[in-house]
Write an enzyme that holds these catalytic residues in place. Sequence first.
Site, PDB file in Angstrom:
ATOM      1  N   GLY A 139       0.801  -1.216   0.000  1.00  0.00           N
ATOM      2  CA  GLY A 139       0.000   0.000   0.000  1.00  0.00           C
ATOM      3  C   GLY A 139       0.835   1.266   0.000  1.00  0.00           C
ATOM      4  N   MET A 140       0.141   2.410  -0.010  1.00  0.00           N
ATOM      5  CA  MET A 140       0.814   3.705  -0.106  1.00  0.00           C
ATOM      6  C   MET A 140       1.809   3.914   1.038  1.00  0.00           C
ATOM      7  SD  MET A 140      -0.903   7.483  -0.536  1.00  0.00           S
ATOM      8  CE  MET A 140      -1.926   7.318   0.927  1.00  0.00           C
ATOM      9  N   ALA A 191      -4.893  -2.327   6.119  1.00  0.00           N
ATOM     10  CA  ALA A 191      -6.158  -1.749   6.585  1.00  0.00           C
ATOM     11  C   ALA A 191      -7.177  -1.703   5.467  1.00  0.00           C
ATOM     12  CB  ALA A 191      -5.929  -0.332   7.123  1.00  0.00           C
ATOM     13  N   THR A 200      -9.449   0.872   3.949  1.00  0.00           N
ATOM     14  CA  THR A 200      -9.387   2.340   3.990  1.00  0.00           C
ATOM     15  C   THR A 200     -10.433   3.038   3.114  1.00  0.00           C
ATOM     16  OG1 THR A 200      -7.706   2.329   2.243  1.00  0.00           O
ATOM     17  CG2 THR A 200      -6.915   2.332   4.527  1.00  0.00           C
ATOM     18  N   THR A 232      -5.998   6.442  12.837  1.00  0.00           N
ATOM     19  CA  THR A 232      -6.491   7.564  12.039  1.00  0.00           C
ATOM     20  C   THR A 232      -7.074   8.687  12.880  1.00  0.00           C
ATOM     21  OG1 THR A 232      -8.181   8.146  10.379  1.00  0.00           O
ATOM     22  CG2 THR A 232      -8.693   6.317  11.823  1.00  0.00           C
ATOM     23  N   TYR A 259     -15.662   3.538   9.170  1.00  0.00           N
ATOM     24  CA  TYR A 259     -14.210   3.413   9.072  1.00  0.00           C
ATOM     25  C   TYR A 259     -13.546   3.805  10.396  1.00  0.00           C
ATOM     26  CZ  TYR A 259      -9.410   4.743   7.973  1.00  0.00           C
ATOM     27  OH  TYR A 259      -8.046   4.876   8.006  1.00  0.00           O
ATOM     28  N   LYS A 308     -11.404   1.340  13.029  1.00  0.00           N
ATOM     29  CA  LYS A 308     -10.016   1.612  13.410  1.00  0.00           C
ATOM     30  C   LYS A 308      -9.894   1.790  14.923  1.00  0.00           C
ATOM     31  CE  LYS A 308      -6.892   2.156  11.016  1.00  0.00           C
ATOM     32  NZ  LYS A 308      -5.874   1.172  10.555  1.00  0.00           N
ATOM     33  N   TRP A 335      -4.917  12.368   6.628  1.00  0.00           N
ATOM     34  CA  TRP A 335      -4.869  12.932   5.274  1.00  0.00           C
ATOM     35  C   TRP A 335      -3.589  12.509   4.531  1.00  0.00           C
ATOM     36  CZ3 TRP A 335      -7.105  18.574   4.909  1.00  0.00           C
ATOM     37  CH2 TRP A 335      -8.356  18.627   5.560  1.00  0.00           C
TER      38      TRP A 335
END
Length: 288
Positions: free
Chosen positions: A15-16, A65, A67, A106, A130, A134, A155
């Site tokens: 992932g990112m 996760a 997301t 988050t 969401y 979390k 963000w």
Amino acid sequence: MALKFGRVAVTGAGGMLGIDMVKALEPHAEQVLAWDRAALDVTDLDAVLAMFGETRPEAVVHAAAYTKVDQAEAEPELAFKVNATGTRNVALAANKNGAKMAYVSTDYVFPGMGEKPYYEYQETRPINVYGQSKRAGEWLAAGLLSKLFIIRTSWLYGENGSNFVKTMLKLAEKGDPIRVVGDQIGSPTYTVDLAETIVRLLETEKYGTYHVSNSGSCSWFEFAEKIFELTGLAVDLSAVTSDQFKRPAPRPAYSVLDHSELISNGFPPMRAWEAALKEFLARLPLRG
């Protein structure tokens, strides 16, 4: 430079954040175990226990996760399966093997009703599925594992995967008018900066809950303004209200994170979001 770790694992390594997390850990570990979804399904407890038993990491960054904030409203069971049960599974395996764990959470655990940055131990009251899933992951991990860092961030954007910055640049290419919400306030956070701070935390035993985001705050509209200012792109940009831009999942109106725990534990605060964004845009291969 002396290596601080023998073996460190990263879930969600495709992932990112996960990709940048692996890169940030590599100079500090003899081996980084990059577990993407294909390598490890965190919702499968037996698979998670087996993977930890075979590889014996000293630490794990749990970045895997669910997301999709809006989609979570339609499929809450899946969101909780990944974000709550999956986190429990990783925490159980980490505890069984004596590993440290960093759980990436988050800003959406907060309701966003205030006007001052949220510090780490304020009451959480998420307003969407969401955020609820979390927060459940935080509770489960904290109940199972003492060697735990809970890291709330906000963000996120980075080189890998889709995010707000890339979306704005793609919209600019189309030349259509761009409308962005101007009444939701938060802190844009560069995944490279987040990953580096997580490494610093993992190198210590200063366990607890930390808010980790780039310094300062803005609205989504101001974030877009800065993106176009730094890239020199001329666009038709205007602000709209959240009521004008309805989404399936409600968003916190104000979810800026206070960094008290980082500072009080001797960690440097992260740089201003504008400086991080400028560096990211300079690196971004999509430009030009």
